[in-house]
Design a protein around this motif. Structure first.
Motif, mmCIF file in Angstrom:
data_model
loop_
_atom_site.group_PDB
_atom_site.id
_atom_site.type_symbol
_atom_site.label_atom_id
_atom_site.label_comp_id
_atom_site.label_asym_id
_atom_site.label_seq_id
_atom_site.Cartn_x
_atom_site.Cartn_y
_atom_site.Cartn_z
ATOM 1 N N ASP A 1 0.827 -1.210 0.000
ATOM 2 C CA ASP A 1 0.000 0.000 0.000
ATOM 3 C C ASP A 1 0.861 1.260 0.000
ATOM 4 O O ASP A 1 0.551 2.233 -0.696
ATOM 5 C CB ASP A 1 -0.924 0.001 1.217
ATOM 6 N N MET A 2 1.928 1.249 0.782
ATOM 7 C CA MET A 2 2.826 2.401 0.811
ATOM 8 C C MET A 2 3.485 2.606 -0.550
ATOM 9 O O MET A 2 3.604 3.741 -1.034
ATOM 10 C CB MET A 2 3.883 2.207 1.898
ATOM 11 N N LEU A 3 3.931 1.521 -1.181
ATOM 12 C CA LEU A 3 4.570 1.645 -2.490
ATOM 13 C C LEU A 3 3.595 2.194 -3.525
ATOM 14 O O LEU A 3 3.962 3.038 -4.352
ATOM 15 C CB LEU A 3 5.113 0.286 -2.928
ATOM 16 N N MET A 4 2.346 1.744 -3.484
ATOM 17 C CA MET A 4 1.354 2.249 -4.431
ATOM 18 C C MET A 4 1.118 3.744 -4.219
ATOM 19 O O MET A 4 1.000 4.504 -5.200
ATOM 20 C CB MET A 4 0.045 1.477 -4.268
ATOM 21 N N TYR A 5 1.082 4.174 -2.967
ATOM 22 C CA TYR A 5 0.895 5.601 -2.689
ATOM 23 C C TYR A 5 2.095 6.410 -3.171
ATOM 24 O O TYR A 5 1.931 7.471 -3.792
ATOM 25 C CB TYR A 5 0.687 5.794 -1.191
ATOM 26 N N LEU A 6 3.316 5.908 -2.912
ATOM 27 C CA LEU A 6 4.521 6.626 -3.341
ATOM 28 C C LEU A 6 4.615 6.682 -4.857
ATOM 29 O O LEU A 6 5.023 7.702 -5.429
ATOM 30 C CB LEU A 6 5.756 5.943 -2.768
ATOM 31 N N ASN A 7 4.230 5.608 -5.513
ATOM 32 C CA ASN A 7 4.299 5.595 -6.969
ATOM 33 C C ASN A 7 3.254 6.532 -7.572
ATOM 34 O O ASN A 7 3.488 7.161 -8.608
ATOM 35 C CB ASN A 7 4.089 4.172 -7.479
ATOM 36 N N PHE B 1 15.321 14.063 -4.336
ATOM 37 C CA PHE B 1 14.316 13.001 -4.381
ATOM 38 C C PHE B 1 14.403 12.123 -3.142
ATOM 39 O O PHE B 1 13.369 11.677 -2.619
ATOM 40 C CB PHE B 1 14.496 12.152 -5.636
ATOM 41 N N ALA B 2 15.614 11.859 -2.653
ATOM 42 C CA ALA B 2 15.764 11.072 -1.430
ATOM 43 C C ALA B 2 15.101 11.780 -0.254
ATOM 44 O O ALA B 2 14.419 11.152 0.569
ATOM 45 C CB ALA B 2 17.244 10.831 -1.144
ATOM 46 N N HIS B 3 15.280 13.114 -0.173
ATOM 47 C CA HIS B 3 14.650 13.889 0.899
ATOM 48 C C HIS B 3 13.134 13.874 0.770
ATOM 49 O O HIS B 3 12.402 13.682 1.743
ATOM 50 C CB HIS B 3 15.183 15.320 0.857
ATOM 51 N N THR B 4 12.636 14.075 -0.461
ATOM 52 C CA THR B 4 11.187 14.075 -0.689
ATOM 53 C C THR B 4 10.586 12.709 -0.381
ATOM 54 O O THR B 4 9.494 12.608 0.186
ATOM 55 C CB THR B 4 10.889 14.470 -2.142
ATOM 56 N N LEU B 5 11.301 11.648 -0.745
ATOM 57 C CA LEU B 5 10.812 10.296 -0.500
ATOM 58 C C LEU B 5 10.681 10.021 0.995
ATOM 59 O O LEU B 5 9.646 9.521 1.462
ATOM 60 C CB LEU B 5 11.755 9.284 -1.147
ATOM 61 N N ALA B 6 11.706 10.365 1.773
ATOM 62 C CA ALA B 6 11.641 10.149 3.220
ATOM 63 C C ALA B 6 10.547 10.990 3.864
ATOM 64 O O ALA B 6 9.809 10.521 4.738
ATOM 65 C CB ALA B 6 12.998 10.474 3.848
ATOM 66 N N GLN B 7 10.406 12.232 3.422
ATOM 67 C CA GLN B 7 9.378 13.118 3.984
ATOM 68 C C GLN B 7 7.978 12.592 3.671
ATOM 69 O O GLN B 7 7.078 12.611 4.522
ATOM 70 C CB GLN B 7 9.563 14.525 3.426
ATOM 71 N N THR B 8 7.779 12.110 2.461
ATOM 72 C CA THR B 8 6.468 11.581 2.067
ATOM 73 C C THR B 8 6.130 10.320 2.860
ATOM 74 O O THR B 8 4.978 10.121 3.268
ATOM 75 C CB THR B 8 6.462 11.276 0.564
ATOM 76 N N ILE B 9 7.116 9.470 3.090
ATOM 77 C CA ILE B 9 6.885 8.252 3.874
ATOM 78 C C ILE B 9 6.467 8.609 5.293
ATOM 79 O O ILE B 9 5.541 8.015 5.862
ATOM 80 C CB ILE B 9 8.144 7.376 3.865
ATOM 81 N N VAL B 10 7.137 9.596 5.901
ATOM 82 C CA VAL B 10 6.790 10.015 7.261
ATOM 83 C C VAL B 10 5.375 10.568 7.310
ATOM 84 O O VAL B 10 4.587 10.245 8.211
ATOM 85 C CB VAL B 10 7.806 11.042 7.779
ATOM 86 N N GLU B 11 5.008 11.397 6.347
ATOM 87 C CA GLU B 11 3.669 11.997 6.325
ATOM 88 C C GLU B 11 2.596 10.924 6.145
ATOM 89 O O GLU B 11 1.542 10.965 6.796
ATOM 90 C CB GLU B 11 3.585 13.026 5.201
#
Length: 447
Positions: free
Chosen positions: A163-169, A228-238
Motif C-alpha cells: 500500500d505504501m509503495l502504491m501511494y509513493l508511486n 528526491f531522497a529527501h522528498t521520499l523520506a518526507q512523504t513516507i513520514v507523512e
C-alpha cells in the motif's frame, strides 16, 4: 625413430619452460608425474634430466665456496616476459585478480551514486483515565488491552507494505525515478519490470530500524538524487502519520459506537422497568402500595373487629328482644353498614378483573418491580457517566506519530562505498578460489 620423437617432445617442453623451471629438480619430478599417464616415454626422458641435475648438483657442492658463488652468479634471472608468461598461465590471475580489477573499475567510474535521507519518528499516546466505570468495563471487556503488536512494528510493517509503495508511486512516480537511463544498468530497474520486481527493488532501497530501548523508528531512504531522497523520506513520514492517526480515529469511533449501543440498551431496560411499575400502580390504583397497603390493612382489621363486636351485640339483643325491636333493627343496620364498608375496603386491593390479592402479595410484587427499576436506574446513571467521559477520553486515547528528526537532505552520496565493496569482493573471490583449488586437488588425489 621413437627415441628421436621423444627427444623432440623433450626439446619442445624445454622451450615451453623457463630456465629456472628446467633446472628445478622438484618441478621436473612433478612434471614427469603429470605426463606419465599420457606420455611415459617423455616422463622417462624428464627423469633422465633429473638424474643429470642431481649429479651436477653433487659436483657443485664439492667445489669451494668461491667457485660455488660464481656459479650462482652465472644463473640468469627470469626476464620480464618470462614472468609475464607465468602470470598469464596462473589461474589466480584469471579467477581473482582480473575479476577484482574489473569490479574496481565498475565501482570507481561507472556505479551510480546513491544518496541517503534519514528520519526518526516515534508513536506517542496521551495519558488518560479509563473511559468506563469498573462495572461497565468488566461487562464490556474494554478494560483488557491488546499488546500483541507494538505500534512501532505497525509503522514498520506499513512502510514496507505494498500500500505504501502504491501511494509513493502515485504521488512521486518512484518507479520512473529508479528506472532512469542515466543510472548504471546494474543499479537501475528495468522499465518493463513487473510490479513484484518493483516492490522487491523498493524494499532494497529503504531501511527501517527500531530501537528496542526508546521505540524510535529510524527510516533511511536511498535515491539517485539528493532532493528526491529527501522528498521520499518526507512523504513516507507523512503517510505513516496519516495511517497511525486514521487507525486511532477508527478505534475511537468504534469505542464510542459500542458505548452508545450499551447506553441505548440500558436506557431501554430502564424504560421497560418504569412502564411495568407504573402499570402495576395503575392496576391496583395505588400510589405507594407499601403505605397504602398498611393503611388499608389497618382499616380492615378495625372493621373486622367492629363487625365481630356488633355481631356479638346483635346476638345478645335477639336473645332478649324480638327481631322487630328498634334496638335489634339498629344493630342489624349498623352491622350491615360495617360489612359493606369492609367489602369496599377489600375491593381496593383487587385489579380490573376483580381478582382480590392479599396485601403481602401486592407488596411482594411491588417490591420486586421497584428493585428492578432502581437497578436499571443505577445502570443508566453509570452508563450516562461513562458516555460523557468516553466522549472526551476517546480522543485522548488517540495515537500520534511524533517526528523526532525530520527528513534530512543529503549533500554527499553515501553509496557505493568503493573501498569497502572492492575489499569485500576481493576477499570473497579469493576465498572461493581457495575452496575451488582445494576441491580440485582433492579430486585429483582421489583419482
Amino acid at each position: 625413430m621413437t627415441t628421436q620423437t621423444t627427444e623432440k617432445r623433450f626439446q619442445e617442453l624445454k622451450q615451453e619452460l623457463t630456465e629456472e623451471e628446467f633446472n628445478d629438480i622438484k618441478f621436473l619430478i612433478a612434471k614427469a608425474q603429470q605426463v606419465e599417464a599420457n606420455d611415459p616415454d617423455l616422463s622417462a626422458r624428464i627423469l633422465v634430466r633429473v638424474n643429470n641435475l642431481r649429479r651436477q648438483k653433487g659436483k657443485v657442492e664439492r667445489l669451494n665456496p668461491a667457485i660455488h658463488s660464481k656459479v650462482n652468479k652465472t644463473k640468469k634471472a627470469p626476464t620480464f616476459n618470462q614472468r609475464l608468461s607465468q602470470l598469464k598461465k596462473s589461474p589466480f590471475v584469471w579467477f581473482v585478480i582480473l575479476p577484482t580489477f574489473m569490479f574496481a573499475l565498475y565501482q570507481s567510474f561507472w556505479a551510480s551514486e546513491r544518496y541517503v535521507s534519514r528520519a526518526q519518528v516515534i508513536v506517542q499516546q496521551p495519558d488518560g483515565m479509563a473511559t468506563m466505570d469498573a462495572s461497565m468495563a468488566v461487562l464490556s471487556g474494554l478494560g483488557v488491552s491488546n499488546t500483541g503488536i507494538s505500534d512501532t512494528e505497525l509503522v514498520k510493517a506499513y512502510i514496507m507494505s505494498n500500500d505504501m509503495l502504491m501511494y509513493l508511486n502515485q504521488k512521486l512516480d518512484i518507479a520512473t525515478h529508479y528506472a532512469q537511463t542515466s543510472i548504471d544498468i546494474f543499479s537501475r530497474i528495468d522499465e518493463q519490470a513487473s510490479w513484484e520486481d518493483i516492490f522487491d527493488y523498493y524494499l532494497n532501497r529503504i531501511d527501517i530500524y527500531i530501537d528496542s530501548n526508546s521505540n524510535i523508528v529510524y527510516i533511511e531512504t536511498q535515491a539517485f538524487d539528493s532532493k528526491f531522497a529527501h522528498t521520499l523520506a518526507q512523504t513516507i513520514v507523512e503517510r505513516a502519520e496519516w495511517y497511525i492517526n486514521s487507525i486511532g480515529h477508527q478505534l475511537a469511533n468504534a469505542q464510542l459506537e459500542f458505548i452508545l449501543q450499551e447506553h441505548e440498551n440500558i436506557e431501554h431496560k430502564l424504560q421497560e422497568a418504569q412502564t411495568k411499575l407504573l402499570s402495576f400502580q395503575q392496576r391496583f390504583n395505588l400510589l405507594d402500595p407499601t403505605a397504602e397497603g398498611a393503611a388499608i390493612q389497618q382499616i380492615t382489621y378495625g372493621l373486622e373487629g367492629q363487625i365481630s363486636a356488633k355481631e356479638a351485640e346483635l346476638k345478645g339483643l335477639t336473645a332478649m328482644m324480638s327481631s322487630n325491636a328498634p334496638q335489634v333493627i339498629a344493630a342489624k343496620t349498623t352491622l350491615s353498614a360495617l360489612k359493606s364498608q369492609l367489602d369496599k375496603e377489600r375491593a381496593k386491593l383487587s385489579d380490573n378483573e376483580n381478582n382480590v390479592m392479599s396485601v403481602s402479595e401486592i407488596l411482594a410484587q411491588y417490591t420486586d418491580l421497584k428493585v428492578k427499576m432502581e437497578l436499571a436506574l443505577q445502570a443508566y446513571t453509570s452508563s450516562q457517566i461513562s458516555l460523557e467521559k468516553s466522549r472526551i477520553e476517546a480522543y485522548r486515547q488517540l495515537k500520534y506519530l511524533v517526528v523526532v528528526e525530520a527528513a534530512t537532505e543529503p549533500n554527499e552520496a553515501k553509496y557505493p562505498d568503493v573501498f569497502y565493496n572492492i575489499t569485500l569482493f576481493g576477499v570473497l573471490t579469493a576465498m572461493l578460489y581457495v575452496v575451488g583449488r582445494i576441491v580440485l586437488l582433492t579430486i585429483r588425489e582421489l583419482k
